[in-house]
Design a protein around this motif. Structure first.
Motif, PDB file in Angstrom:
ATOM      1  N   LEU A  41       0.819  -1.206   0.000  1.00  0.00           N
ATOM      2  CA  LEU A  41       0.000   0.000   0.000  1.00  0.00           C
ATOM      3  C   LEU A  41       0.856   1.261   0.000  1.00  0.00           C
ATOM      4  O   LEU A  41       0.591   2.209  -0.746  1.00  0.00           O
ATOM      5  CB  LEU A  41      -0.920  -0.007   1.227  1.00  0.00           C
ATOM      6  N   VAL A  42       1.900   1.259   0.824  1.00  0.00           N
ATOM      7  CA  VAL A  42       2.746   2.449   0.933  1.00  0.00           C
ATOM      8  C   VAL A  42       3.492   2.700  -0.379  1.00  0.00           C
ATOM      9  O   VAL A  42       3.486   3.813  -0.917  1.00  0.00           O
ATOM     10  CB  VAL A  42       3.748   2.299   2.099  1.00  0.00           C
ATOM     11  N   VAL A  43       4.130   1.650  -0.898  1.00  0.00           N
ATOM     12  CA  VAL A  43       4.875   1.809  -2.145  1.00  0.00           C
ATOM     13  C   VAL A  43       3.919   2.052  -3.303  1.00  0.00           C
ATOM     14  O   VAL A  43       4.221   2.803  -4.239  1.00  0.00           O
ATOM     15  CB  VAL A  43       5.758   0.573  -2.414  1.00  0.00           C
ATOM     16  N   GLY A  44       2.727   1.431  -3.246  1.00  0.00           N
ATOM     17  CA  GLY A  44       1.756   1.588  -4.314  1.00  0.00           C
ATOM     18  C   GLY A  44       1.331   3.026  -4.524  1.00  0.00           C
ATOM     19  O   GLY A  44       1.114   3.466  -5.658  1.00  0.00           O
ATOM     20  N   LEU A  45       1.222   3.781  -3.454  1.00  0.00           N
ATOM     21  CA  LEU A  45       0.851   5.190  -3.569  1.00  0.00           C
ATOM     22  C   LEU A  45       1.899   5.969  -4.354  1.00  0.00           C
ATOM     23  O   LEU A  45       1.576   6.931  -5.050  1.00  0.00           O
ATOM     24  CB  LEU A  45       0.672   5.800  -2.177  1.00  0.00           C
ATOM     25  N   ALA A  46       3.152   5.530  -4.246  1.00  0.00           N
ATOM     26  CA  ALA A  46       4.234   6.238  -4.943  1.00  0.00           C
ATOM     27  C   ALA A  46       4.289   5.897  -6.425  1.00  0.00           C
ATOM     28  O   ALA A  46       4.980   6.568  -7.192  1.00  0.00           O
ATOM     29  CB  ALA A  46       5.573   5.899  -4.280  1.00  0.00           C
ATOM     30  N   THR A  47       3.560   4.837  -6.836  1.00  0.00           N
ATOM     31  CA  THR A  47       3.607   4.431  -8.247  1.00  0.00           C
ATOM     32  C   THR A  47       2.572   5.161  -9.101  1.00  0.00           C
ATOM     33  O   THR A  47       2.536   4.973 -10.320  1.00  0.00           O
ATOM     34  CB  THR A  47       3.360   2.917  -8.385  1.00  0.00           C
ATOM     35  N   ILE A  48       1.748   5.985  -8.469  1.00  0.00           N
ATOM     36  CA  ILE A  48       0.684   6.679  -9.209  1.00  0.00           C
ATOM     37  C   ILE A  48       1.248   7.525 -10.337  1.00  0.00           C
ATOM     38  O   ILE A  48       0.647   7.653 -11.413  1.00  0.00           O
ATOM     39  CB  ILE A  48      -0.150   7.545  -8.241  1.00  0.00           C
ATOM     40  N   LEU A  49       2.423   8.110 -10.126  1.00  0.00           N
ATOM     41  CA  LEU A  49       3.011   8.999 -11.120  1.00  0.00           C
ATOM     42  C   LEU A  49       3.814   8.266 -12.190  1.00  0.00           C
ATOM     43  O   LEU A  49       4.284   8.887 -13.139  1.00  0.00           O
ATOM     44  CB  LEU A  49       3.910  10.031 -10.420  1.00  0.00           C
ATOM     45  N   LEU A  50       3.961   6.951 -12.038  1.00  0.00           N
ATOM     46  CA  LEU A  50       4.736   6.177 -13.001  1.00  0.00           C
ATOM     47  C   LEU A  50       3.911   5.893 -14.263  1.00  0.00           C
ATOM     48  O   LEU A  50       2.676   5.925 -14.229  1.00  0.00           O
ATOM     49  CB  LEU A  50       5.179   4.853 -12.381  1.00  0.00           C
ATOM     50  N   PRO A  51       4.555   5.596 -15.391  1.00  0.00           N
ATOM     51  CA  PRO A  51       3.833   5.202 -16.600  1.00  0.00           C
ATOM     52  C   PRO A  51       2.992   3.950 -16.333  1.00  0.00           C
ATOM     53  O   PRO A  51       3.312   3.141 -15.452  1.00  0.00           O
ATOM     54  CB  PRO A  51       4.955   4.914 -17.605  1.00  0.00           C
ATOM     55  N   ARG A  52       1.941   3.778 -17.118  1.00  0.00           N
ATOM     56  CA  ARG A  52       1.003   2.680 -16.885  1.00  0.00           C
ATOM     57  C   ARG A  52       1.695   1.315 -16.908  1.00  0.00           C
ATOM     58  O   ARG A  52       1.416   0.452 -16.089  1.00  0.00           O
ATOM     59  CB  ARG A  52      -0.110   2.702 -17.929  1.00  0.00           C
ATOM     60  N   ARG A  53       2.623   1.132 -17.859  1.00  0.00           N
ATOM     61  CA  ARG A  53       3.286  -0.168 -17.959  1.00  0.00           C
ATOM     62  C   ARG A  53       4.085  -0.477 -16.694  1.00  0.00           C
ATOM     63  O   ARG A  53       4.101  -1.625 -16.221  1.00  0.00           O
ATOM     64  CB  ARG A  53       4.195  -0.180 -19.191  1.00  0.00           C
ATOM     65  N   ALA A  54       4.721   0.537 -16.134  1.00  0.00           N
ATOM     66  CA  ALA A  54       5.489   0.341 -14.899  1.00  0.00           C
ATOM     67  C   ALA A  54       4.546   0.050 -13.728  1.00  0.00           C
ATOM     68  O   ALA A  54       4.847  -0.803 -12.881  1.00  0.00           O
ATOM     69  CB  ALA A  54       6.331   1.571 -14.607  1.00  0.00           C
ATOM     70  N   ARG A  55       3.410   0.740 -13.685  1.00  0.00           N
ATOM     71  CA  ARG A  55       2.434   0.496 -12.615  1.00  0.00           C
ATOM     72  C   ARG A  55       1.906  -0.932 -12.694  1.00  0.00           C
ATOM     73  O   ARG A  55       1.792  -1.610 -11.667  1.00  0.00           O
ATOM     74  CB  ARG A  55       1.273   1.479 -12.715  1.00  0.00           C
ATOM     75  N   HIS A  56       1.598  -1.373 -13.906  1.00  0.00           N
ATOM     76  CA  HIS A  56       1.082  -2.724 -14.064  1.00  0.00           C
ATOM     77  C   HIS A  56       2.125  -3.764 -13.650  1.00  0.00           C
ATOM     78  O   HIS A  56       1.778  -4.777 -13.029  1.00  0.00           O
ATOM     79  CB  HIS A  56       0.659  -2.953 -15.512  1.00  0.00           C
ATOM     80  N   GLY A  57       3.370  -3.527 -13.975  1.00  0.00           N
ATOM     81  CA  GLY A  57       4.425  -4.438 -13.549  1.00  0.00           C
ATOM     82  C   GLY A  57       4.514  -4.500 -12.037  1.00  0.00           C
ATOM     83  O   GLY A  57       4.702  -5.579 -11.454  1.00  0.00           O
ATOM     84  N   TYR A  58       4.369  -3.336 -11.399  1.00  0.00           N
ATOM     85  CA  TYR A  58       4.422  -3.297  -9.938  1.00  0.00           C
ATOM     86  C   TYR A  58       3.259  -4.081  -9.330  1.00  0.00           C
ATOM     87  O   TYR A  58       3.443  -4.862  -8.390  1.00  0.00           O
ATOM     88  CB  TYR A  58       4.395  -1.855  -9.441  1.00  0.00           C
ATOM     89  N   TRP A  59       2.043  -3.871  -9.869  1.00  0.00           N
ATOM     90  CA  TRP A  59       0.880  -4.538  -9.290  1.00  0.00           C
ATOM     91  C   TRP A  59       0.916  -6.043  -9.523  1.00  0.00           C
ATOM     92  O   TRP A  59       0.476  -6.816  -8.668  1.00  0.00           O
ATOM     93  CB  TRP A  59      -0.409  -3.929  -9.844  1.00  0.00           C
ATOM     94  N   ARG A  60       1.440  -6.477 -10.673  1.00  0.00           N
ATOM     95  CA  ARG A  60       1.585  -7.923 -10.889  1.00  0.00           C
ATOM     96  C   ARG A  60       2.537  -8.521  -9.857  1.00  0.00           C
ATOM     97  O   ARG A  60       2.250  -9.550  -9.246  1.00  0.00           O
ATOM     98  CB  ARG A  60       2.101  -8.197 -12.303  1.00  0.00           C
ATOM     99  N   ALA A  61       3.675  -7.864  -9.659  1.00  0.00           N
ATOM    100  CA  ALA A  61       4.654  -8.363  -8.683  1.00  0.00           C
ATOM    101  C   ALA A  61       4.084  -8.319  -7.267  1.00  0.00           C
ATOM    102  O   ALA A  61       4.282  -9.255  -6.478  1.00  0.00           O
ATOM    103  CB  ALA A  61       5.936  -7.531  -8.767  1.00  0.00           C
TER     104      ALA A  61
END
Length: 282
Positions: A41-61
């Motif tokens: 949750l904490v790191v996820g909030l920081a991914t909001i500004l990342l490109p969609r592909r990077a966000r999706h990679g983060y959420w899959r992991a």
């Protein structure tokens, strides 16, 4: 009871008693899940500004790490051609067994999820659902159905994926309900394909119903069964994309047959909440 709300007959009788993991292992899994949940949750909030592909990679992991923290192994059977595995602007449909389904699907194909409004009202899990962008749906309220379908269509039209559970409620996994065609209209309107997924849970290699969120279960009772399982695996089978044919009922039938592996017989639903169960033969 609202006659338009789907009802599953699955309950406590569908979940037989099974050997449990040791108290030490259960405690370790609970602690690991708590730590991972906070970190995600904490790191996820920081991914909001990342490109969609990077966000999706983060959420899959993150989803895979969440499953592992609970002692759940993920097995992916992807039957699509390798060059056709990137999901953009597709309606993802799957059978529905547990709240864990959302995590399992996110581990394969991150998407906006449509879920009953009650999910967002669950203590703890509701916050996680909001962070995953879950779209609350009021089941049985026909006045709100068309606007929700239109909203899903707009998201699909922007090239984003949306996941729905066409059964409308959870089943134990040994049986399943009929797919309702309403949300397939969003794919038809947006002109995007449908991606069918099959979810199946097994313990020590044998089909298991313990992950089911059914009957009088609470999030806590289902979670306890999951972390207490000795060897739980969730298998996500990914089928080929289905083109959006004009008739949403035909599209729903095709996806249902693909996911259940059973041919669809004559529909018997007459507007009541009950649905005729279909027994899986995997």
């Amino acid at each position: 009871m609202n006659q338009w709300v789907p009802v599953s007959p699955c309950g406590v009788d569908c979940v037989p008693s099974t050997p449990r993991a040791s108290r030490l292992r259960i405690g370790m899994r609970c602690a690991a899940f708590g730590l991972v949940a906070v970190l995600v949750l904490v790191v996820g909030l920081a991914t909001i500004l990342l490109p969609r592909r990077a966000r999706h990679g983060y959420w899959r992991a993150s989803a895979r790490l969440t499953l592992a923290s609970m002692g759940v192994r993920l097995d992916v059977d992807d039957r699509r051609p390798r060059q056709a595995r990137r999901v953009r602007g597709a309606l993802i449909v799957a059978n529905h067994i547990s709240f864990l389904d959302i995590v399992a699907i996110a581990a394969v194909a991150p998407a906006r999820f449509v879920a009953k409004r009650e999910v967002l009202q669950m203590s703890g899990f509701g916050y996680v659902a909001r962070l995953f962008g879950v779209l609350p749906h009021v089941r049985g309220d026909l006045r709100r159905l068309a606007p929700m379908i239109a909203r899903v269509g707009e998201i699909l039209d922007r090239g984003r994926a949306v996941a729905v559970f066409p059964e409308g409620t959870t089943w134990c996994g040994g049986a399943a309900g009929r797919f309702r065609p309403a949300f397939f209209q969003a794919a038809v309107d947006a002109g995007v394909p449908v991606l069918p997924l099959r979810l199946a849970y097994a313990e020590a290699g044998r089909p298991a119903t313990l992950a089911g969120f059914i009957g009088d279960d609470t999030v806590g009772s289902t979670f306890t069964r999951i972390v207490a399982a000795r060897d739980l695996t969730v298998t996500v089978t990914v089928f080929a994309l289905q083109l959006p044919v004009p008739d949403r009922r035909v599209l729903a039938d095709v996806c249902e047959e693909r996911i259940t592996g059973l041919e669809r017989g004559p529909a018997t639903w007459s507007g009541t909440g009950a649905a005729r169960p279909r027994i899986f033969s995997r």
